[in-house]
Design an enzyme around this catalytic site. Structure first.
Site, PDB file in Angstrom:
ATOM      1  N   GLU A  42       0.772  -1.010   0.010  1.00 10.36           N
ATOM      2  CA  GLU A  42       0.116   0.136  -0.008  1.00 10.36           C
ATOM      3  C   GLU A  42       0.847   1.078  -0.044  1.00 10.36           C
ATOM      4  OE1 GLU A  42      -1.167   1.710   3.362  1.00 10.36           O
ATOM      5  OE2 GLU A  42      -0.998  -0.050   4.752  1.00 10.36           O
ATOM      6  N   LYS A 178      -4.667  -2.573  14.320  1.00  9.95           N
ATOM      7  CA  LYS A 178      -4.005  -1.472  14.765  1.00  9.95           C
ATOM      8  C   LYS A 178      -4.437  -1.467  16.464  1.00  9.95           C
ATOM      9  CE  LYS A 178      -2.811   1.093  10.630  1.00  9.95           C
ATOM     10  NZ  LYS A 178      -3.674   0.318   9.760  1.00  9.95           N
TER      11      LYS A 178
END
Length: 690
Positions: A42, A178
């Site tokens: 990404e 996360k």
């Protein structure tokens, strides 16, 4: 040098939109075509995830880690509305340097707007998955995915990454969710979406939480090795579930953060985000940056370590997954590669911008200069490489600065048999175009091509032996041509001759007929055709070619020229400028194009005229003829019909005409898109038998 490429396809003016929304770097395209392991990456770590200079440094290190583990990296991003798969270092830098407010953090919902408005964006997990799947990359490495935000059961703030994992079949290799998010609820949401979630080399299936190795949650499956992970992914592909796989890789122990310290930093960062009214897609970048400050940079270093480790693991899994396809790859690699022998030139072009006629009288004209890789042989080889996937090129450059520049502009694959000469300068060709784009003057230093000696050709005889077709341009010496023809005769391989220029088009036909009979195909323009006829017949042609006359008159004259030499070839493709192409082919090839590669004597010939399709918004006319060659040859080697071969040539030339360079950076997204394009072109292809 190439006069015909400056004018042959200039009048292709068929109107339709050919701007590609996804552009794949040639190295990535080649790897995918060869079933080699590729890992998608990404770009939000560049645009929003990390500060400068750590963002670019990390992106480059991550790509390096993928390569070191045997796979090809493909960083995905959007630059000026163009979705790019396989960002170059320059493009990475361009994204990084853009002000944050000018770069959109791009998820699924943002893609149409960013593309339509010509904006730039860093792709999130969701957007990267979409693009990776679209181009055929099954494995994607990132730091961590988004998830259900804390208090998400109240705010309904749920990352689009989770929904994408439920509907896009890409395997995401990451360090879990996360730490700033609600991990238990995220795992529940993934279960509802039907996403297979596993850990990698984790004791007891403990799911990681980005900065630390233990989120306090467990998942049902653990994959101890890359081989085990690849086995799971093989089964996932075979089941065709159309949903993603999430593999959680714990951060290396030596880089793992203290969980209590991270939890305290996250709590404080969340409170600060709430106080400042930070919402939506701005939350994650804000929290990560705030946590980095609170931990005095330790969280950033942990972030860098985990993404690099994830990239290495993803590459290892991709390599194991590719082993299943090794038999297919072996069959494909056993397909013989065409060989191109000819010129590699650094082109320096000047386009006159003044509205006055060009006269060679010593006057100064205002113009725009451009530099690009060129040379007929090199252009055709690069075109075949990008369309067909495999090619060998024998060419020469000098060991000088121009040679370095030219090599940087060439795909690495084309340099495997490149001759680097100590005693000659790299060929430089200066081309002058008038304001309408017509080529008016070419000046070239071609001495380096004499470095392609018979001895060096014989040292590369295996390339001749293994080729289904040899492409020869007329820039090489007669001695080199003689050697090529002898090797073609020895290995019984047909030659496609590119005449290159009207003044040297007859060069090989001065050689003994027992050698030149291996030249089975050729593509001259009308001026080169006249030269070839005069050389073969030994008689002058009392006619001055002019493509601006009435079509019927031009076709009559061209057919008469073809008739005089057609028995020497299987196929002559005479390009007639704005009008199109006139083909003379042996009659038995009309329904079996493999006969065009036959070494048996030509039988009766038939002639077809194909009108040039129309194209608007032409950008560059240099190299269109070479792209026609590449498209025609690619379709021919794949056993397509004659009409399909011509259509393939036309659509490839169209892409070149819309490109700034002689050979487009990308012709089509993949082989299927190429074939779909020229089959669509068949609907409007105008063929007339003469």
């Amino acid at each position: 040098m190439r006069r015909s490429s400056c004018r042959v396809f200039r009048a292709l003016t068929r109107t339709f939109s050919t701007k590609q929304q996804i552009v794949v770097h040639p190295d990535v395209r080649h790897a995918l075509a060869q079933k080699q392991p590729v890992v998608a990456l990404e770009s939000t770590i560049i645009t929003h995830g990390m500060p400068m200079p750590e963002n670019v440094e990390t992106a480059l290190l991550v790509e390096q880690d993928v390569r070191r583990n045997g796979a090809v990296p493909a960083t995905i991003g959007i630059i000026d509305g163009c979705i790019t798969v396989g960002l170059t270092q320059e493009e990475l830098m361009e994204l990084a340097r853009k002000p944050r407010e000018q770069v959109i953090k791009c998820s699924r919902r943002d893609l149409p707007y960013v593309v339509k408005m010509g904006q730039s964006g860093g792709t999130t997990v969701a957007a990267t998955m979409i693009v990776a799947h679209r181009v055929g990359i099954p494995i994607f490495a990132t730091g961590g995915i988004g998830g259900v935000h804390r208090e998400g059961h109240i705010t309904l703030d749920v990352s689009a990454d989770l929904v994408e994992l439920g509907r896009t079949p890409v395997a995401v290799i990451c360090s879990g969710v996360k730490s700033i998010l609600d991990i238990p609820r995220t795992l529940e949401y993934l279960e509802t979406q039907g996403v297979c979630v596993a850990t990698y080399a984790s004791e007891g299936g403990v799911f990681p939480d980005f900065y630390t190795r233990d989120s306090g949650c467990k998942v049902p499956y653990n994959l101890p090795t890359a081989e085990h992970a690849a086995q799971l992914l093989r089964a996932w592909q075979q089941l065709n579930l159309q949903s993603g796989v999430l593999i959680g890789v714990p951060i290396p122990a030596e880089h793992a953060a203290d969980k209590s310290a991270i939890d305290a930093a996250i709590k404080q960062a969340n409170a600060e985000a709430l106080a400042q009214g930070i919402t939506g897609k701005d939350v994650t970048p804000f929290l990560l940056a705030h946590i980095a400050r609170l931990t005095k940079g330790r969280s950033l270093q942990a972030n860098i370590a985990l993404i690099r480790n994830n990239a290495s693991v993803a590459a290892q899994i991709a390599c194991e997954l590719a082993k299943e396809q090794s038999s297919t790859t072996s069959r494909k690699s056993s397909i013989k590669k065409p060989l191109v022998v000819g010129a590699s030139i650094l082109d320096l072009s000047f386009k006159i911008t003044e509205k006055r006629n060009l006269h060679l009288d010593g006057a100064t004209y205002s113009g725009v200069a451009k530099q690009a890789a060129g040379g007929v042989g090199r252009n055709i080889a690069e075109g075949i490489y990008k369309l067909y996937g495999d090619v060998n090129l024998i060419s020469a450059v000098g060991r000088d600065q121009l040679g370095e520049i030219l090599r940087q502009l060439m795909p690495q694959t084309l340099q495997n048999s490149l001759i680097v000469d100590e005693s000659h300068a790299t060929s430089l060709c200066s081309v002058v175009f008038d304001q309408s784009g017509d080529c008016k003057l070419i000046l070239g230093d071609m001495e380096v091509h004499n470095s392609i000696t018979p001895q060096l050709l014989k040292e590369r005889s295996n390339l001749f032996r293994d080729a289904p077709l040899i492409v020869m341009d007329s820039n090489i010496s007669e001695q080199a041509m003689t050697c090529m023809l002898e090797l073609a005769k020895h290995y019984q391989v047909p030659i496609f001759f590119e005449p290159t220029d009207m003044f040297i088009a007859g060069k090989p036909f001065k050689l003994p007929p027992e050698l030149t009979r291996h030249i089975r195909l050729t593509k001259p323009n009308i001026h080169e055709l006249k030269t070839i006829v005069e050389t073969i017949t030994g008689q002058s042609v009392n006619w001055e070619p002019n493509t601006k006359v009435e079509r019927s008159e031009l076709l009559a004259q061209a057919k008469q020229l073809l008739h005089q030499i057609e028995s020497h070839f299987n196929c002559i493709i005479a390009t007639l400028g704005a009008h199109g192409v006139l083909l003379s082919i042996r009659s038995d090839a009309a329904h079996d194009t493999s006969k065009l590669l036959s070494l048996s004597p030509s039988c009766e010939h038939i002639t077809h005229f194909y009108a040039a399709p129309k194209l608007s918004n032409i950008v560059n006319v240099s190299g269109a003829g070479d792209s026609f060659c590449a498209g025609f040859i690619t379709a021919l080697l794949r056993s397509h019909s004659l009409d399909e071969c011509v259509a393939a040539g036309f659509v490839s030339a169209e892409r070149a005409l819309l490109s700034e360079s002689a050979v487009p950076s990308t012709y089509f997204q993949n082989e299927l898109a190429f074939e779909s394009s020229f089959r669509d072109a068949l609907q409007t292809l105008q063929r007339h038998s003469l």
